[in-house]
Structures are given as structure tokens and as C-alpha cells.
Write a protein that holds these residues in place. Structure first.
Motif, PDB file in Angstrom:
ATOM      1  N   VAL A  21      -6.691  -4.820  -4.181  1.00 59.92           N
ATOM      2  CA  VAL A  21      -5.879  -5.042  -5.152  1.00 59.92           C
ATOM      3  C   VAL A  21      -4.407  -5.532  -4.638  1.00 59.92           C
ATOM      4  O   VAL A  21      -3.531  -6.251  -5.122  1.00 59.92           O
ATOM      5  CB  VAL A  21      -5.794  -3.866  -6.152  1.00 59.92           C
ATOM      6  CG1 VAL A  21      -4.860  -4.029  -7.240  1.00 59.92           C
ATOM      7  CG2 VAL A  21      -7.295  -3.628  -6.530  1.00 59.92           C
ATOM      8  N   ALA A  22      -4.079  -4.653  -3.495  1.00 63.52           N
ATOM      9  CA  ALA A  22      -2.772  -4.699  -2.945  1.00 63.52           C
ATOM     10  C   ALA A  22      -2.751  -6.445  -2.288  1.00 63.52           C
ATOM     11  O   ALA A  22      -1.604  -6.971  -2.691  1.00 63.52           O
ATOM     12  CB  ALA A  22      -2.572  -4.010  -1.804  1.00 63.52           C
ATOM     13  N   VAL A  23      -3.676  -7.074  -1.922  1.00 63.60           N
ATOM     14  CA  VAL A  23      -3.616  -8.226  -1.464  1.00 63.60           C
ATOM     15  C   VAL A  23      -3.086  -9.181  -2.604  1.00 63.60           C
ATOM     16  O   VAL A  23      -2.321  -9.963  -2.399  1.00 63.60           O
ATOM     17  CB  VAL A  23      -4.931  -8.629  -0.806  1.00 63.60           C
ATOM     18  CG1 VAL A  23      -5.061 -10.267  -0.541  1.00 63.60           C
ATOM     19  CG2 VAL A  23      -5.367  -8.173   0.390  1.00 63.60           C
ATOM     20  N   ASP A  44      -0.151   7.421 -13.820  1.00 66.18           N
ATOM     21  CA  ASP A  44       0.318   8.299 -12.533  1.00 66.18           C
ATOM     22  C   ASP A  44      -0.873   8.692 -11.784  1.00 66.18           C
ATOM     23  O   ASP A  44      -0.860   9.105 -10.439  1.00 66.18           O
ATOM     24  CB  ASP A  44       1.002   9.423 -13.051  1.00 66.18           C
ATOM     25  CG  ASP A  44       2.277   8.890 -13.740  1.00 66.18           C
ATOM     26  OD1 ASP A  44       2.846   7.916 -13.437  1.00 66.18           O
ATOM     27  OD2 ASP A  44       3.039   9.825 -14.424  1.00 66.18           O
ATOM     28  N   ASN A  45      -2.138   8.295 -12.277  1.00 65.30           N
ATOM     29  CA  ASN A  45      -3.315   8.921 -11.053  1.00 65.30           C
ATOM     30  C   ASN A  45      -3.624   8.088 -10.237  1.00 65.30           C
ATOM     31  O   ASN A  45      -4.104   8.277  -9.167  1.00 65.30           O
ATOM     32  CB  ASN A  45      -4.555   8.808 -12.150  1.00 65.30           C
ATOM     33  CG  ASN A  45      -4.702   9.559 -13.121  1.00 65.30           C
ATOM     34  OD1 ASN A  45      -4.044  10.538 -13.254  1.00 65.30           O
ATOM     35  ND2 ASN A  45      -5.561   9.308 -14.368  1.00 65.30           N
ATOM     36  N   TRP A  46      -2.559   6.921 -10.261  1.00 66.91           N
ATOM     37  CA  TRP A  46      -2.790   5.804  -9.073  1.00 66.91           C
ATOM     38  C   TRP A  46      -1.479   5.760  -8.243  1.00 66.91           C
ATOM     39  O   TRP A  46      -1.325   5.010  -7.515  1.00 66.91           O
ATOM     40  CB  TRP A  46      -3.123   4.520  -9.656  1.00 66.91           C
ATOM     41  CG  TRP A  46      -4.621   4.444 -10.181  1.00 66.91           C
ATOM     42  CD1 TRP A  46      -4.869   4.440 -11.254  1.00 66.91           C
ATOM     43  CD2 TRP A  46      -5.494   4.340  -9.449  1.00 66.91           C
ATOM     44  NE1 TRP A  46      -6.164   4.477 -11.405  1.00 66.91           N
ATOM     45  CE2 TRP A  46      -6.797   4.371 -10.324  1.00 66.91           C
ATOM     46  CE3 TRP A  46      -5.814   4.124  -7.992  1.00 66.91           C
ATOM     47  CZ2 TRP A  46      -8.080   4.284  -9.603  1.00 66.91           C
ATOM     48  CZ3 TRP A  46      -7.165   3.829  -7.565  1.00 66.91           C
ATOM     49  CH2 TRP A  46      -8.379   4.199  -8.179  1.00 66.91           C
ATOM     50  N   LEU A  65       0.934  -1.370  -0.076  1.00 67.86           N
ATOM     51  CA  LEU A  65       0.129   0.005  -0.041  1.00 67.86           C
ATOM     52  C   LEU A  65       1.020   1.181   0.163  1.00 67.86           C
ATOM     53  O   LEU A  65       0.428   2.292  -0.270  1.00 67.86           O
ATOM     54  CB  LEU A  65      -0.820  -0.075   1.224  1.00 67.86           C
ATOM     55  CG  LEU A  65      -1.868  -0.897   1.203  1.00 67.86           C
ATOM     56  CD1 LEU A  65      -2.658  -1.281   2.401  1.00 67.86           C
ATOM     57  CD2 LEU A  65      -3.082  -0.512   0.001  1.00 67.86           C
ATOM     58  N   LYS A  66       2.001   1.315   0.488  1.00 63.42           N
ATOM     59  CA  LYS A  66       3.113   2.369   0.299  1.00 63.42           C
ATOM     60  C   LYS A  66       3.400   2.826  -0.985  1.00 63.42           C
ATOM     61  O   LYS A  66       3.847   3.871  -1.277  1.00 63.42           O
ATOM     62  CB  LYS A  66       4.472   1.903   0.933  1.00 63.42           C
ATOM     63  CG  LYS A  66       4.054   1.831   2.643  1.00 63.42           C
ATOM     64  CD  LYS A  66       5.612   1.516   3.292  1.00 63.42           C
ATOM     65  CE  LYS A  66       5.316   1.381   4.640  1.00 63.42           C
ATOM     66  NZ  LYS A  66       6.617   0.601   5.289  1.00 63.42           N
ATOM     67  N   GLY A  67       2.900   1.808  -2.055  1.00 65.24           N
ATOM     68  CA  GLY A  67       3.182   2.280  -3.596  1.00 65.24           C
ATOM     69  C   GLY A  67       2.052   3.220  -3.998  1.00 65.24           C
ATOM     70  O   GLY A  67       2.276   3.462  -5.254  1.00 65.24           O
ATOM     71  N   THR A  68       1.206   3.530  -3.299  1.00 65.73           N
ATOM     72  CA  THR A  68       0.161   4.440  -3.702  1.00 65.73           C
ATOM     73  C   THR A  68      -0.250   5.489  -2.544  1.00 65.73           C
ATOM     74  O   THR A  68      -0.117   5.114  -1.363  1.00 65.73           O
ATOM     75  CB  THR A  68      -1.118   3.660  -4.440  1.00 65.73           C
ATOM     76  OG1 THR A  68      -2.230   4.810  -4.682  1.00 65.73           O
ATOM     77  CG2 THR A  68      -1.797   2.970  -3.168  1.00 65.73           C
ATOM     78  N   GLU A 110       6.436  -0.686  -6.112  1.00 67.18           N
ATOM     79  CA  GLU A 110       6.794   0.486  -7.118  1.00 67.18           C
ATOM     80  C   GLU A 110       5.734  -0.119  -8.418  1.00 67.18           C
ATOM     81  O   GLU A 110       5.657   0.773  -9.322  1.00 67.18           O
ATOM     82  CB  GLU A 110       8.016   0.591  -7.532  1.00 67.18           C
ATOM     83  CG  GLU A 110       8.728  -0.759  -7.833  1.00 67.18           C
ATOM     84  CD  GLU A 110       9.845  -1.105  -6.682  1.00 67.18           C
ATOM     85  OE1 GLU A 110       9.129  -1.160  -5.415  1.00 67.18           O
ATOM     86  OE2 GLU A 110      10.806  -1.576  -6.753  1.00 67.18           O
ATOM     87  N   TYR A 111       5.325  -1.384  -8.434  1.00 67.82           N
ATOM     88  CA  TYR A 111       4.539  -1.928  -9.645  1.00 67.82           C
ATOM     89  C   TYR A 111       2.996  -1.280  -9.421  1.00 67.82           C
ATOM     90  O   TYR A 111       2.140  -1.451  -9.942  1.00 67.82           O
ATOM     91  CB  TYR A 111       4.421  -3.218  -9.993  1.00 67.82           C
ATOM     92  CG  TYR A 111       5.746  -3.935 -10.105  1.00 67.82           C
ATOM     93  CD1 TYR A 111       6.953  -3.273 -10.182  1.00 67.82           C
ATOM     94  CD2 TYR A 111       5.805  -5.392  -9.781  1.00 67.82           C
ATOM     95  CE1 TYR A 111       8.231  -3.824 -10.197  1.00 67.82           C
ATOM     96  CE2 TYR A 111       7.293  -5.722  -9.814  1.00 67.82           C
ATOM     97  CZ  TYR A 111       8.520  -5.167 -10.040  1.00 67.82           C
ATOM     98  OH  TYR A 111       9.487  -5.601 -10.082  1.00 67.82           O
ATOM     99  N   PHE A 112       2.731  -1.099  -8.010  1.00 69.45           N
ATOM    100  CA  PHE A 112       1.438  -1.068  -7.504  1.00 69.45           C
ATOM    101  C   PHE A 112       0.345   0.103  -8.446  1.00 69.45           C
ATOM    102  O   PHE A 112      -0.787  -0.204  -8.797  1.00 69.45           O
ATOM    103  CB  PHE A 112       1.409  -0.865  -6.049  1.00 69.45           C
ATOM    104  CG  PHE A 112      -0.012  -0.979  -5.457  1.00 69.45           C
ATOM    105  CD1 PHE A 112      -1.006  -2.254  -5.702  1.00 69.45           C
ATOM    106  CD2 PHE A 112      -0.393  -0.127  -4.390  1.00 69.45           C
ATOM    107  CE1 PHE A 112      -2.051  -2.144  -5.201  1.00 69.45           C
ATOM    108  CE2 PHE A 112      -1.860  -0.540  -4.063  1.00 69.45           C
ATOM    109  CZ  PHE A 112      -2.564  -1.457  -4.345  1.00 69.45           C
TER     110      PHE A 112
END
Lengths: 434, 133
Positions: free
Chosen positions: A160-162, A431-433, A127-130, A172-174
Motif C-alpha cells: 500500500v505504501a508503494v 486510527d486503528n492504522w 511507512l513512518k506514517g503507521t 500523514e495520509y497513510f
């Protein structure tokens, strides 16, 4: 409509249609199961084996059952009304790793390769990826992408993270995965055609997260390509209820590309043309992911194995292959940079010119070039009766092949390329995400 | 001194061998999923399905005699021949039942055909629809 109805379906779809009927609020729907497939059978075969045959599920005569389905009074269960509220079940599960892995497989929450178990710590790291909140709704997905056949399931950023954790993806792919998930496009269709899906990534994010777009670009030769593709599969299975064989997956022979899908970084730096995303209206260097679906891809050498000369007319060879593609999905080509440059030097300084050469507007009888017949679907006038009448009579109109995509990817070490029947769907910003 | 060194080397070698044995066995155990009985917590990976709104099925018919049954082809190849055969079966076995063949329009197998729906709502007592394959 309030009129008693009996749908006739081949028994191979028993599981699927039973679940579908439940989801539609008709758990007692009186479907008549018959032996399939129906098409390609003569009328005599249909009369003898299907109409005069037995229901493969109940072993009772088909026509006797149809009559009973119209006349047998409704049971109390069939008259039931109200609402069945469903949820996803417990938020967490606690057990040994071994038991949890077993449970995930038994519940078909995996692709049957080992997964990274989604502990709260690993999910928090993802979750740190967003910057988006974990409980934010990302989108909804259905195994048919339209929602007209199968219901939509909804999912949050955390959901989605799960699945991203399970696939082995990195934080970084998130944002890219969230952008894909937000489209609601499933990576594996319920269709019996065994379709596959593809992602095309453009922009600086390719280097930022390590997407391979050189030698071996479409294969499992980088962590990013492999786990991003796999995450889309797990997202589809768990968040879109896809890929359940017998219900939400009916691909007759299946497709190995469903495992990690086709993840393509465009080799923008060595392409003679504008990046695909720019051709779709985005700015150069903008981080964009584009989605495709269709039959998959295959080495062009498979079509033109005999073509191996000192001088090659690649535009003509590619056109010959394109001309063999079906109309349903159009055609796409993944050209290595050397092939793309051959094509450019043959006079196609823009992709648009080459696409025009590959796929000129279709001309239908009595209509100007590019004009399409009415997209009215199946004609309503019945075909004349008789064996094979359906095949000889008017057929549903297919759309013209308007979907041609040229992509540049891979290394420069030889003149190879791939061709596929893949239809472009949409492009979205990543990049919106973030 | 030499003897003490030798003893030390032997002890070190034994310790190394013991460690390696333990380590290998532990790795094997991990590989077999037997590493630990320790329990961990994981998150549910599923999305959320919508609620199901139950619909009441249409009342049944007391008889098919004198009734009109629409035979609807969704356009999939061969569905028409199947329904023609059903039509012939009704003629032979339920001569007092009228059957009407219709091919659904609407531009796709799952597309709506409001005109046909309206016609059937007015004229049909029952519907048989052949769906695909």
C-alpha cells in the motif's frame, strides 16, 4: 458437475472471459463467442445475425462450433491438472528514471499521469506514517468486490505504501489509505456501467491532514483530497488488479471521476446536523472514513436549471430530484451548508426526518409499507416465447430504495449542492492504522 | 578603478548568463526525461495473485443424437430469446437431440442455483448457458 458445457458470451468479453477461465483453472474452456449485444434484438435478428451468424473471433458458423465444442475430444492441454503458482514478480526494478516510467506505463501500473517513482527511501518514509509492520497483510481486493467473479489479490502494508508514494501522498495520509485498503473495496468496478467510488471523511483528521471541506470541497483543490483519491485508484489498479481495459474494466463510456475518485470531507462545523459518521454509530470527533459507490455526482442545477427564485422550497426540489433516481443505488445529496440550513429551517431538524421525507418506505401491491417482496432474483418460470417476451414478462426484483445519504460539504458562498446515485457501503475507523 | 569594475561586471554577467543557459538546458533535459543515465531502484507496486488450480474438463460426447441438452438462461434481458432460437435450431438440425429451457434462479446473474444444478447433474448430457449482454 462433470457435464460438458458451452457458455455463450458476446465477443466483446473475449479477453476478460479468457483470463477469467484461466484464473478458474479452465484455460481451455470452450466458450462460444457471438456478436453482441443480445438484448433489445428481436428474435428474427437473433436468428439471422447471431444464431445464423459467425463467431466474430474465428469467423466460423456459430451453431457448427457449438456442436463441435460438445463432440470434439479433449486435447492433452485441456486434460492438464495441477497448480500454477504465481507471484508478483521481482521485488525491485533498477533502471533509469525514464525507462522505469515507461515500464510502469507499458505494464499499466499507473493512471497515465506522471507518478512519483517508489524508491525504497520514499517507501520507507511513507511507512513512518503507521506503526504497523511492513509485511502485515492489510487485505484482499478483487475487481468485483465479491470475489465470486474475479480472484482476490492480497497485499501488505508495504504494498500500500508503494502505491501511496506513486500517487504523491504524504505519510500523514497513510493511516487513512490503509483503512480504505483494508476494506478491500475497489475504487473502479469492472462493470460496464462505468461506476465510480467516493470516500467521506469525518473527524479531526480532516484538519490534521488538510482535507478540504469548504469551497471546492469535491474538486482537486487540496493536496490531501487529490492524492488520497488518486492513491485509492492506484491501489485498486495494482493491488486489486482493477482497471485493466478489456479484462478487469469494461465501463462502456468510462468515467473521469475514476482518476481521483470523489473524496469528501464533511463540513461538520457548519452543518446543522450530526456528522455522517455519528449517524453510522461512531463517536463525534472519531476519525472515520465511509465508502460509497455508484453512478457519480452531478450539480443539482442540471436537473432544476429553471429553479432560480427569491424563495426556494429546497426540500421539495431535492425530493423531486431524488424521485428521479434509479433504485439500484438509491440517492445521495452533497448539500452546501446554506442549503442544509434551509432544509433544517424548513422543519427537518434531523437528517433522519429529511431522509424519511425524501424516501418513504416503498409499498408493493398487497403488502404493508416497508415490506419487501422475496429477494428471489429472476423468477424461474420462463417468460412466454416471442419477440420482446423477456421485457414484458416477469423481471428480477430490485431491492427497495433504502439507501439515502445526506452529506454536508463545501463553502457558504452560494446555494449550490450536488446529487448523485451513490450507495453507502461501510464506515471504518482510521486510527486503528496509525 | 572604474575600468576594473566594468570588467568585473562583464565577467559576472557572463558567468550568470552561462549559469542560466546551463540551468535552462538542464531543466529542459530533466523535463524531457533525459536528465540522467543514472540508474535507480524502485519497488514492485503489485499485490499478490493466488495460485491457479487447474480443473480437468468434462469428457465430451461422441454424438448429440439421443442426448439431452439443457439451455440455461442466467436472467439477463434477451438471453431467453437467444436460447429459444437455439432450441428451434436444434429441432430443425438435430431432431434426435432433446433440449430443455431453464431460467436460473438464485437471486443474481452469478448466484448459484443448487436445485437446478442437481437436476442437470441427473438429467443433462450437456449444458449451454447464455451469460449476459
Amino acid at each position: 458437475m462433470g457435464i460438458p458445457s458451452v457458455p455463450i458470451v458476446i465477443s466483446d468479453f473475449y479477453q476478460q472471459e479468457t483470463e477469467k477461465a484461466l484464473n478458474e483453472g479452465l484455460p481451455g474452456l470452450r466458450t462460444q463467442w457471438i456478436r453482441g449485444p443480445v438484448w433489445a434484438k428481436t428474435r428474427e435478428e437473433l436468428r439471422r445475425d447471431v444464431i445464423g451468424g459467425r463467431n466474430p473471433i474465428t469467423n466460423q458458423p456459430v451453431m457448427q462450433e457449438i456442436v463441435e465444442k460438445f463432440t470434439k475430444p479433449l486435447t492433452a492441454e485441456e486434460k492438464r491438472s495441477g497448480e500454477i503458482v504465481r507471484d508478483k514478480g521481482p521485488a525491485t526494478f533498477t533502471d533509469t528514471e525514464e525507462n522505469l516510467r515507461k515500464m510502469f506505463e507499458e505494464k499499466r501500473w499507473t493512471d497515465f499521469l506522471p507518478i512519483v517513482l517508489p524508491t525504497p527511501e520514499r517507501v520507507d518514509e511513507m511507512l513512518k506514517g503507521t506503526s504497523h509492520e511492513p509485511d502485515e497483510i492489510v487485505g484482499k481486493m478483487s475487481p468485483t468486490n465479491t470475489g465470486t467473479y474475479f480472484e482476490y489479490w492480497t497485499y501488505t502494508v508495504k504494498d500500500v505504501a508503494v502505491n501511496a508514494v506513486m500517487a504523491g501522498a504524504k505519510p500523514e495520509y497513510f493511516p487513512l489509505l490503509l483503512a480504505v485498503a483494508a476494506t478491500g473495496k475497489e475504487s473502479m468496478s469492472v462493470s460496464d456501467n462505468s461506476f465510480v467510488a467516493a470516500l467521506v471523511v469525518n473527524g479531526a483528521i480532516r484538519d490534521e491532514i488538510g482535507i478540504n471541506y469548504k469551497v471546492g470541497a469535491m474538486g482537486p483543490y487540496s493536496h490531501a483530497n487529490t492524492t488520497i483519491g488518486r492513491a485509492w485508484t492506484l491501489i485498486s489498479i495494482n493491488l486489486g488488479n482493477c482497471g485493466k481495459v478489456g479484462t478487469t474494466y469494461m465501463g462502456v463510456v468510462g468515467n473521469p471521476m475514476n482518476l481521483i475518485n470523489i473524496v469528501i470531507g464533511e463540513n461538520e462545523e457548519e452543518s446543522p446536523w450530526q456528522p455522517f459518521s455519528v449517524r453510522k454509530g461512531f463517536k463525534k470527533n472519531e476519525n472515520v472514513v465511509s465508502l460509497f459507490e455508484g453512478w457519480g455526482v452531478l450539480s443539482a442545477a442540471n436537473w432544476r436549471a429553471a429553479s432560480w427564485g427569491k424563495e426556494m422550497d429546497y426540500p421539495k426540489i431535492i425530493k423531486d430530484i431524488f424521485d428521479q433516481q434509479g433504485m439500484l443505488f438509491g440517492a445521495c445529496a452533497m448539500l452546501s451548508p446554506p442549503i442544509a440550513n434551509f432544509v433544517k429551517n424548513a422543519g427537518y431538524d434531523t437528517v433522519e426526518k429529511f431522509e424519511q421525507y425524501l424516501s418513504p418506505p416503498m409499498q408493493f401491491p398487497g403488502m404493508p409499507p416497508g415490506a419487501k417482496p422475496n429477494a428471489g432474483g429472476a423468477p424461474k418460470d420462463p417468460a412466454p416465447k416471442g419477440d420482446g417476451a423477456a421485457a414484458k414478462g416477469p423481471m428480477p426484483k430490485m431491492p427497495a430504495m433504502s439507501n439515502t445519504a445526506i452529506l454536508v460539504t463545501g463553502g457558504t458562498n452560494n446555494n449550490y449542492y450536488s446529487i448523485g446515485g451513490m450507495r453507502y457501503l461501510q464506515s471504518v475507523q482510521i486510527d486503528n492504522w496509525r | 578603478m572604474k575600468r576594473r569594475n566594468s570588467v568585473m561586471i562583464v565577467i559576472a554577467a557572463l558567468c550568470l548568463a552561462l549559469f542560466c543557459t546551463y540551468s535552462t538546458r538542464n531543466s529542459e533535459a530533466i523535463a524531457q526525461g533525459k536528465a540522467s543515465a543514472e540508474k535507480i531502484t524502485v519497488l514492485n507496486p503489485l499485490g499478490t495473485p493466488p495460485p491457479i488450480k487447474l480443473k480437468t474438463m468434462a469428457p465430451r460426447l461422441d454424438t448429440l443424437d439421443g442426448k439431452t441438452i439443457y439451455l440455461v438462461d442466467d436472467g439477463f434481458i434477451g438471453g431467453d430469446n437467444l436460447l429459444y432460437e437455439i432450441q428451434d435450431w436444434f429441432k430443425a438440425n438435430h431432431p434426435k437431440t432433446t433440449t430443455i429451457f431453464k431460467r436460473k434462479g438464485g437471486g443474481g446473474f452469478d448466484a448459484e442455483d443448487p436445485a437446478l444444478w442437481a437436476e442437470m447433474k441427473e438429467k443433462a448430457d450437456g449444458i449451454i448457458i447464455a451469460l449476459g449482454h
